[in-house]
Design a protein around this motif. Structure first.
Motif, PDB file in Angstrom:
ATOM      1  N   GLY A 318      32.451  39.698  40.301  1.00 44.95           N
ATOM      2  CA  GLY A 318      31.863  38.865  41.334  1.00 44.95           C
ATOM      3  C   GLY A 318      31.548  39.709  42.549  1.00 44.95           C
ATOM      4  O   GLY A 318      32.015  40.850  42.678  1.00 44.95           O
ATOM      5  N   LYS A 319      30.747  39.153  43.448  1.00 50.16           N
ATOM      6  CA  LYS A 319      30.363  39.859  44.663  1.00 50.16           C
ATOM      7  C   LYS A 319      30.961  39.144  45.865  1.00 50.16           C
ATOM      8  O   LYS A 319      30.975  37.900  45.909  1.00 50.16           O
ATOM      9  N   PRO A 320      31.445  39.916  46.853  1.00 56.84           N
ATOM     10  CA  PRO A 320      32.132  39.283  47.996  1.00 56.84           C
ATOM     11  C   PRO A 320      31.314  38.207  48.689  1.00 56.84           C
ATOM     12  O   PRO A 320      31.808  37.095  48.925  1.00 56.84           O
ATOM     13  N   LEU A 321      30.061  38.514  49.028  1.00 59.34           N
ATOM     14  CA  LEU A 321      29.274  37.539  49.779  1.00 59.34           C
ATOM     15  C   LEU A 321      28.995  36.289  48.952  1.00 59.34           C
ATOM     16  O   LEU A 321      29.045  35.163  49.456  1.00 59.34           O
ATOM     17  N   ALA A 322      28.735  36.489  47.663  1.00 62.89           N
ATOM     18  CA  ALA A 322      28.478  35.329  46.803  1.00 62.89           C
ATOM     19  C   ALA A 322      29.722  34.454  46.662  1.00 62.89           C
ATOM     20  O   ALA A 322      29.646  33.215  46.735  1.00 62.89           O
ATOM     21  N   ASP A 323      30.869  35.093  46.465  1.00 69.50           N
ATOM     22  CA  ASP A 323      32.111  34.319  46.339  1.00 69.50           C
ATOM     23  C   ASP A 323      32.438  33.575  47.622  1.00 69.50           C
ATOM     24  O   ASP A 323      32.847  32.407  47.599  1.00 69.50           O
ATOM     25  N   LEU A 324      32.258  34.243  48.754  1.00 72.10           N
ATOM     26  CA  LEU A 324      32.535  33.594  50.033  1.00 72.10           C
ATOM     27  C   LEU A 324      31.587  32.427  50.272  1.00 72.10           C
ATOM     28  O   LEU A 324      31.987  31.384  50.801  1.00 72.10           O
TER      29      LEU A 324
END
Length: 659
Positions: A318-324
């Motif tokens: 997963g990617k940080p910005l997408a998860d956030l």
């Protein structure tokens, strides 16, 4: 000291609690799409969630909290959850079938893990009952009287607000406290008909069993072996620093939050692996459930599960910005649900209640040894759990999707060492405020991943034992003769559990009972010569309940145990808690000057405002260095008082001329 309830009432009260604990939350979890171990594990958390939301929101709209309105809120939440899930399925936002763990377990594996959870629960019952010295014993520690009074207040008044139950001591406005624990306790009190101390004990009895259930549900979510899940349950029932030390300190809602914390990782993983309205709803409900159990539980759960997110990013799952971006709407929904709690917490943080840090300065090596030996005080080192922990750390690569537990253990252990060894530093005091700068609380939080690592060590020992046994000539001969080869796994697991039971003297149940006994002042090395609430003081309180008139408040000592008067009889005391911070003005003045009743018109005015007709004084003190208040000393023989009851530990006076 006991209140007059029989063992049969106590047993039925435990049964009532288990029904209240599992059925409402289980129904809500089923409606939200949970199945299997996830459903069983989340059921207790969702019960506390439903009660913790019902009380404050019902108070906002002017309705009482009771079994009927609580059931209505559960039905409303379940209908909303089911409706949202069906809508998501109809629109193609969520699959029609419930999620299933990635690694299947056999029926025998499920039964074996269930047996381990049952074993942990039995251990918990043995520990608490042995510690209490009786089914209806009274907790003697600091905050337990507050929890006891809060349960009775909600049951008798129907006021489920976040400030109401605190008015027993901080009147007239009260003080914020997350009351999910007390709301559920009030339901048990109402439905069982037991005395409040019996209810407190009944709610405490299965605490390690809840810890075991949460651990199993989390391991199952991450695809762990059944042996790992069963080992986690056994370790949860044996580790002193898990549930038991929090109970021993009287931190009952905090202990509840600790044993439910692993469920945060379960809910977060379900959402991150399949972001959808139904999994987001479960994550939001889990977060709110932890908040209503105890404010620090949500903060601790975020710290516990954050390494899971880091591992996900590290492995490019997963990617940080997408998860956030996905989690943000979930957090917003949770905040709206928990709005009364969040507003109450803000008001408390900006209020006048003082924050007194512990400022611990334990030597660094001693703090580390407390972590790895699974205890802080009163018990010898839990050497065999430490050995399992060592194996678990060395074999951490075989944890696969649960390897993030190692990072969680480092993070939370580091925070504990920081507060235990450098707790007096200003920035540490500020950082650790959610846990009141208390190393005992942070030890319990760090124990969660450490218990999981120890369980992993036990499970790996079983795997290696089974592998070794499979390679022996005897095993080869049995296989060639037609004996099932897969019997070695279960046999080695049973052998290892039995061996642990023997070498740990019953999974450290005696040592853990000694720790929990601290909560009842029922332990050999107690420095307390006089416990706060004795049998004779209970008798005096019961007599006071017969003498008091409706609406009367009873003047009592703040330190001698008579603050339990409301919990035991329903009669309101002037001092409803041992805590002397932010005492109401009239209570503070009477504690300092009541002896001057005849000479001081301010004393008489305070007596009149509070409608005081009796004085109840006990013996002993909640802490050895807390003497009786000066205004309540040496009252014998004063002309404005008439003695109406006395025994060896307590006395009741009636005012000859009420103010």
């Amino acid at each position: 000291m006991p209140t007059p309830d029989s063992i049969w009432i106590y047993a039925s009260t435990i049964g009532v609690y288990l029904i209240v604990l599992l059925l409402p939350g289980g129904f809500l979890g089923w409606a939200a799409g949970l199945r299997g171990w996830a459903l069983f594990g989340m059921a207790p958390l969702f019960t506390y969630l439903a009660a913790g939301l019902a009380g404050p929101w019902l108070a906002v709209v002017g309705l009482p909290f009771n079994p009927g309105t609580a059931a209505a809120v559960v039905l409303l939440l379940a209908a909303a959850a089911l409706g949202l899930r069906r809508l998501a399925q109809a629109r193609g936002w969520a699959p029609g079938e419930p999620d299933r763990p990635p690694v299947p377990w056999s029926r025998r594996a499920h039964l074996a893990v269930g047996a381990c959870v049952l074993l942990a629960t039995v251990l918990s019952v043995i520990v608490v009952l042995s510690a209490a010295g009786g089914a209806s014993a009274i907790f003697q520690r600091w905050d337990t009287v507050y929890h006891a009074n809060g349960i009775r207040y909600i049951a008798e008044t129907g006021d489920g607000s976040l400030f109401g139950m605190s008015t027993i001591n901080w009147y007239p406005d009260g003080s914020y406290y997350p009351n999910g624990y007390h709301l559920v306790g009030s339901l048990v009190y109402t439905l069982s008909g037991a005395a409040v101390p019996t209810v407190l004990n009944a709610v405490t009895v299965p605490v390690a069993g809840l810890f075991a259930l949460s651990m199993v549900a989390m391991v199952r979510q991450f695809g762990g072996r059944a042996v790992l899940a069963g080992s986690a349950a056994v370790v949860a029932g044996a580790a002193t620093s898990g549930a038991y030390e929090s109970v021993s300190s009287g931190l009952l809602p905090f202990a509840l939050g600790i044993v439910l914390t692993p469920l945060a990782a379960l809910a977060l993983d379900r959402f991150l692996r399949r972001p959808a309205p139904d999994t987001g709803m479960v994550l939001a409900l889990a977060g709110v459930g932890l908040l209503v159990a105890h404010t620090s539980a949500l903060v601790g759960a975020i710290l516990f599960a954050f390494p899971l997110v880091v591992q996900r990013w590290w492995r490019r799952e997963g990617k940080p910005l997408a998860d956030l971006a996905r989690v943000a709407p979930v957090g917003l929904g949770a905040a709206l649900l928990a709005a009364p709690h969040l507003l109450g917490a803000v008001s408390f943080g900006s209020g006048s209640f003082p924050y007194n840090p512990w400022a611990s300065d334990v030597p660094l090596l001693e703090a580390v040894s407390q972590l790895v030996l699974f205890r802080q005080f009163l018990t010898p080192a839990l050497i065999w759990l430490s050995a399992c922990l060592l194996v678990g750390v060395l074999m951490i690569r075989t944890l696969h999707r649960l390897r993030w537990i190692g990072f969680s253990a480092l993070l939370l252990s580091g925070i504990f060492v920081l507060v235990a060894s450098y707790g007096g530093l200003p920035w540490v005091i500020t950082f650790s405020r959610p846990w009141w700068n208390d190393r005992y609380r942070l030890m319990a939080l760090a124990a969660i991943p450490l218990c999981l690592l120890a369980a992993h060590g036990l499970a790996e020992a079983q795997r290696l034992l089974a592998k070794w046994a499979a390679g022996t000539s005897l095993a080869r001969q049995r296989t060639s003769a037609g004996a099932p080869a897969n019997a070695l796994g279960p046999a080695s697991a049973v052998l290892l559990i039995v061996t642990m039971a023997v070498v740990t003297n019953g999974f450290y149940s005696t040592a853990n009972a000694r720790v929990v006994g601290f909560a009842y002042q029922n332990w050999p090395e107690s420095r307390y010569t006089d416990i706060p609430v004795t049998r004779d003081e209970v008798a005096a309180m019961l007599r006071m309940g017969e003498l008091a008139r409706p609406g009367e408040m009873v003047l009592n000592g703040r330190t001698d145990g008579t603050a339990w008067l409301y919990a035991i009889t329903g009669v309101r005391p002037v001092a409803g808690h041992y805590d002397a911070n932010v005492v109401p003005p009239d209570a503070a003045y009477l504690a300092a000057h009541f002896r001057e009743y005849q000479q001081d018109p301010k004393v008489r005015a305070a007596v009149r405002r509070l409608n005081i007709r009796h004085v109840l004084l006990g013996s002993g003190s909640v802490l050895p260095d807390l003497p009786p208040e000066p205004g309540l000393r040496d009252l014998e023989g004063l002309p404005f008082l008439k003695q109406v009851y006395r025994n060896s530990d307590a006395v009741i006076y009636a005012l000859r001329q009420p103010g």
